[in-house]
Each structure stands twice: as C-alpha cells, then as structure tokens.
Scaffold this motif. Structure first.
Motif, mmCIF file in Angstrom:
data_model
loop_
_atom_site.group_PDB
_atom_site.id
_atom_site.type_symbol
_atom_site.label_atom_id
_atom_site.label_comp_id
_atom_site.label_asym_id
_atom_site.label_seq_id
_atom_site.Cartn_x
_atom_site.Cartn_y
_atom_site.Cartn_z
ATOM 1 N N UNK A 181 61.835 60.824 38.934
ATOM 2 C CA UNK A 181 63.106 60.788 39.080
ATOM 3 C C UNK A 181 63.389 61.160 40.349
ATOM 4 N N UNK A 182 62.859 62.345 40.760
ATOM 5 C CA UNK A 182 63.223 62.925 42.045
ATOM 6 C C UNK A 182 62.348 62.070 43.214
ATOM 7 N N UNK A 183 61.414 61.448 43.099
ATOM 8 C CA UNK A 183 60.808 60.457 43.806
ATOM 9 C C UNK A 183 61.850 59.185 44.130
ATOM 10 N N UNK A 184 62.540 58.890 43.066
ATOM 11 C CA UNK A 184 63.389 57.668 43.240
ATOM 12 C C UNK A 184 64.726 58.059 44.004
ATOM 13 N N UNK A 185 65.067 59.466 43.623
ATOM 14 C CA UNK A 185 66.293 59.820 44.516
ATOM 15 C C UNK A 185 65.770 59.958 46.293
ATOM 16 N N UNK A 186 64.364 60.130 46.387
ATOM 17 C CA UNK A 186 64.267 60.187 47.680
ATOM 18 C C UNK A 186 64.169 58.828 48.482
ATOM 19 N N UNK A 187 63.715 57.820 47.700
ATOM 20 C CA UNK A 187 63.627 56.569 48.332
ATOM 21 C C UNK A 187 65.120 55.883 48.375
ATOM 22 N N UNK A 188 66.097 56.311 47.359
ATOM 23 C CA UNK A 188 67.475 55.841 47.556
ATOM 24 C C UNK A 188 68.168 56.463 48.840
ATOM 25 N N UNK A 189 67.866 57.556 48.938
ATOM 26 C CA UNK A 189 68.527 58.372 50.034
ATOM 27 C C UNK A 189 67.963 57.804 51.229
ATOM 28 N N UNK A 202 58.983 51.284 58.410
ATOM 29 C CA UNK A 202 60.159 52.006 58.698
ATOM 30 C C UNK A 202 60.887 52.608 57.497
ATOM 31 N N UNK A 203 60.265 52.694 56.502
ATOM 32 C CA UNK A 203 60.748 53.633 55.170
ATOM 33 C C UNK A 203 59.607 54.113 54.683
ATOM 34 N N UNK A 204 59.040 55.389 55.423
ATOM 35 C CA UNK A 204 58.107 55.799 54.937
ATOM 36 C C UNK A 204 58.152 56.782 53.860
ATOM 37 N N UNK A 261 66.820 54.512 51.688
ATOM 38 C CA UNK A 261 67.298 53.326 51.924
ATOM 39 C C UNK A 261 68.906 53.332 52.536
ATOM 40 N N UNK A 262 69.547 54.387 52.085
ATOM 41 C CA UNK A 262 70.989 54.496 52.181
ATOM 42 C C UNK A 262 70.921 54.842 53.999
ATOM 43 N N UNK A 263 69.962 55.498 54.365
ATOM 44 C CA UNK A 263 70.020 55.961 55.652
ATOM 45 C C UNK A 263 69.936 54.855 56.598
ATOM 46 N N UNK A 264 68.878 53.894 56.284
ATOM 47 C CA UNK A 264 68.548 52.730 57.107
ATOM 48 C C UNK A 264 69.563 51.701 56.973
ATOM 49 N N UNK A 266 72.711 52.522 56.880
ATOM 50 C CA UNK A 266 73.707 52.808 57.883
ATOM 51 C C UNK A 266 73.359 52.809 59.371
ATOM 52 N N UNK A 267 72.129 51.945 59.382
ATOM 53 C CA UNK A 267 71.752 51.797 61.015
ATOM 54 C C UNK A 267 70.959 52.896 61.538
ATOM 55 N N UNK A 268 70.584 53.843 60.908
ATOM 56 C CA UNK A 268 69.810 55.116 61.397
ATOM 57 C C UNK A 268 68.252 54.901 61.002
ATOM 58 N N UNK A 269 67.485 55.426 61.966
ATOM 59 C CA UNK A 269 65.869 55.478 61.695
ATOM 60 C C UNK A 269 65.495 56.441 60.856
ATOM 61 N N UNK A 270 64.779 56.172 60.048
ATOM 62 C CA UNK A 270 64.126 57.507 59.060
ATOM 63 C C UNK A 270 63.230 58.161 59.777
ATOM 64 N N UNK A 271 62.316 57.868 60.761
ATOM 65 C CA UNK A 271 61.655 58.555 61.571
ATOM 66 C C UNK A 271 61.657 58.095 62.999
#
Length: 310
Positions: free
Chosen positions: A276-284, A52-54, A286-289, A291-296
C-alpha cells in the motif's frame, strides 16, 4: 481454508519480509547498490518505460517481489507471469563503454543466469543488511535459511539453481569480493539516479512532515551502504553523519524490542505488507509528472538510440 504461498508463514523469508523496516528500505538500497553493475543498470534503463517515473518502477518492482514473498500462490503466479513477459524482450548491448570490464558492445539479457543471480544478490544483500541494522542481527542458522529461501525465490523468477553459490558463506565470500574489486562501475546516468534514490540529491522541496521522513530514510540508506559503494558515488560521509545514522538506527531497533516501545496504535505499523505504501509512492510521482515537473531532473527519459537519432 486460506491459500498458502510458495513460502510458509514460519519460513525465514516471510519472517524477515513482514518487517516493514525491511520492506520499506531494502528495495531502494538494492537499486542504489545494483546500479554499480553496468549490465543490470543499462539493460533495465534501456528497456524500461519508467525512465521518467523511476519511483513508479520502484513501487511496481516492490509490489511484484512482495507478491512472491508474502502472497498466495495465485498472487505470486500472476507476478511471476508478468515479470517473465517483460523479461522476454530485454536484451541488447551496451551502447558505450562502462568501465574496464564492460566495453561498448557487451551483450546483456534479462535471461542471462549470471545477471539473474546478481539481481538476487543485490536484493538479498540489502534484505540481510537492513534487517541486521533496523530489526536485529540474524543468527548464522537464520542467515543460512534466509539465503536458501532467496535462492528458491530467484528460481521462481527463472534463475537456474546452479547460478547461485551453494550456501550463505560462499555467497558472502563471492559477493564481498565482487564489491571490493574494480568490476563495479557507475555510468553517469546510474550515478545521477542513485544520488536521487539515496537522498544525496533532492529534486523538490517537500512539506515538513514528509521532508523529515524522507531525510530519515535517506540517512538510513546512505549509512547502510558499504564504504566502497559510497566511494563510487563520491558520497561524503563524516563522523557527524555516522553519529546521526547510529542514533536513528538505535531508535528504529528499539521499537522492535519485546514488548514494543511504540505506542499501541503504532505497533501494527512494524509488521505487514508494504504494497500500500508502494502504491502511494507511485501515485505521488504520477501527480508530480502530471503537474509538468520532472521526478528526477537531469535524467533523460529517452534511450540511447533516441538521444542520438539523426
């Protein structure tokens, strides 16, 4: 005295992996192409907590790989130990048919030397391709040295040396024949995930600055794929797409000309770690999920057994 890693600063591996144009594109491309190997895709998906968090998984893999590429021995050893612990329990069998060569029941294991090699193969192929496209074409000697560095890199993760072809020329012959054969196969889920990763399918509308960046990345990933892989994804690609791709590639390559054409404040962005950019991708994500939204949307987070329980 500064600590050194498993690769020297003047090694081809470090010289190539320090280029952010490579560091920020090779991983996504490798996952998109690697999904055509059913044992790799299903084995990873069925044994992962990141269905759920690819993008978080992509970021974690990128950081682990970069620790070995560019880190000190201590940093690399921590990444290697973490990976070995995770891989020790990854084994099973395909729950369904996955193409002519992979019927239901075909066994897989993260410790299978051939699957270790194929993981290295998709990674190395993407590093080689993105550097050629976005930075500059490697010489034959540089390719040979980079390949040997990647074999050593895969050995650190546990791959036996004998699992890989002896040299770059042999590797290219073997890997290119594999991609052109009828062995690659996309499961329905692998195709869906690959469509998201490549930007062929977009889950959520992004704000304009981010949307432009992700659209550019999608164009680079899609354009860099071998035609055979685009065919497997049923990915449309016409002369308009090709011209846009070539224009973007030319712009990125121009930024790497000596002296760099980018404004001085932006020049440091061309090289350095990408963690550092990889970490930002993961943080973004996690915030999406959160908020109740599906990443994919459409990708079931459950494994096969959970989906078919009862």
């Amino acid at each position: 005295m500064p600590q050194t890693g498993y690769f020297s600063d003047d090694s081809m591996l470090r010289r190539v992996m320090r280029k952010r144009a490579v560091g920020l594109t090779y991983g996504t491309r490798a996952l998109v192409i690697g999904a055509v190997h059913p044992l790799l895709y299903v084995g990873t998906a069925e044994n992962s907590q990141h269905r759920s968090t690819p993008y978080t998984r992509l970021a974690l893999t990128g950081r682990l790989f970069e620790a070995v590429f560019l880190g000190t021995r201590e940093e690399a050893d921590r990444a290697l130990a973490f990976t070995r612990r995770k891989h020790a329990t990854v084994s099973g069998a395909l729950p369904e048919d996955a193409g002519r060569a992979y019927p239901a029941g075909t066994r897989y294991s993260a410790l299978d030397p051939n699957l270790m090699f194929m993981t290295m193969a998709f990674t190395f192929d993407s590093v080689e391709a993105t550097h050629d496209l976005l930075v500059g074409r490697l010489t034959a000697t540089e390719r040979a040295d980079l390949y040997q560095d990647f074999v050593r890199w895969a050995e650190l993760f546990g791959m036996p040396r004998a699992a890989a072809p002896a040299d770059h020329r042999s590797f290219r012959a073997e890997f290119d024949v594999y991609l052109a054969s009828d062995l690659p196969h996309l499961t329905a889920e692998a195709r869906l995930v690959g469509e998201y990763l490549s930007g062929q399918r977009v889950a959520h509308r992004l704000p304009l600055p981010t949307r432009g960046l992700t659209s550019g990345m999608a164009l680079l990933i899609q354009g860099s794929l071998p035609p055979r892989v685009r065919e497997l994804y049923r990915m449309p690609w016409d002369i308009t797409d090709e011209l846009a791709f070539r224009s973007l590639v030319a712009a990125v390559r121009a930024a790497h000309v000596t002296p760099p054409l980018l404004p001085r404040p932006l020049q440091p962005f061309l090289a350095g770690p990408s963690s550092a950019l990889y970490r930002r991708l993961a943080v973004g994500e996690k915030r999406l999920v959160a908020a109740g939204k599906e990443s994919m949307p459409g990708v079931d987070p459950r494994n096969y057994r959970e989906r078919h329980a009862g």
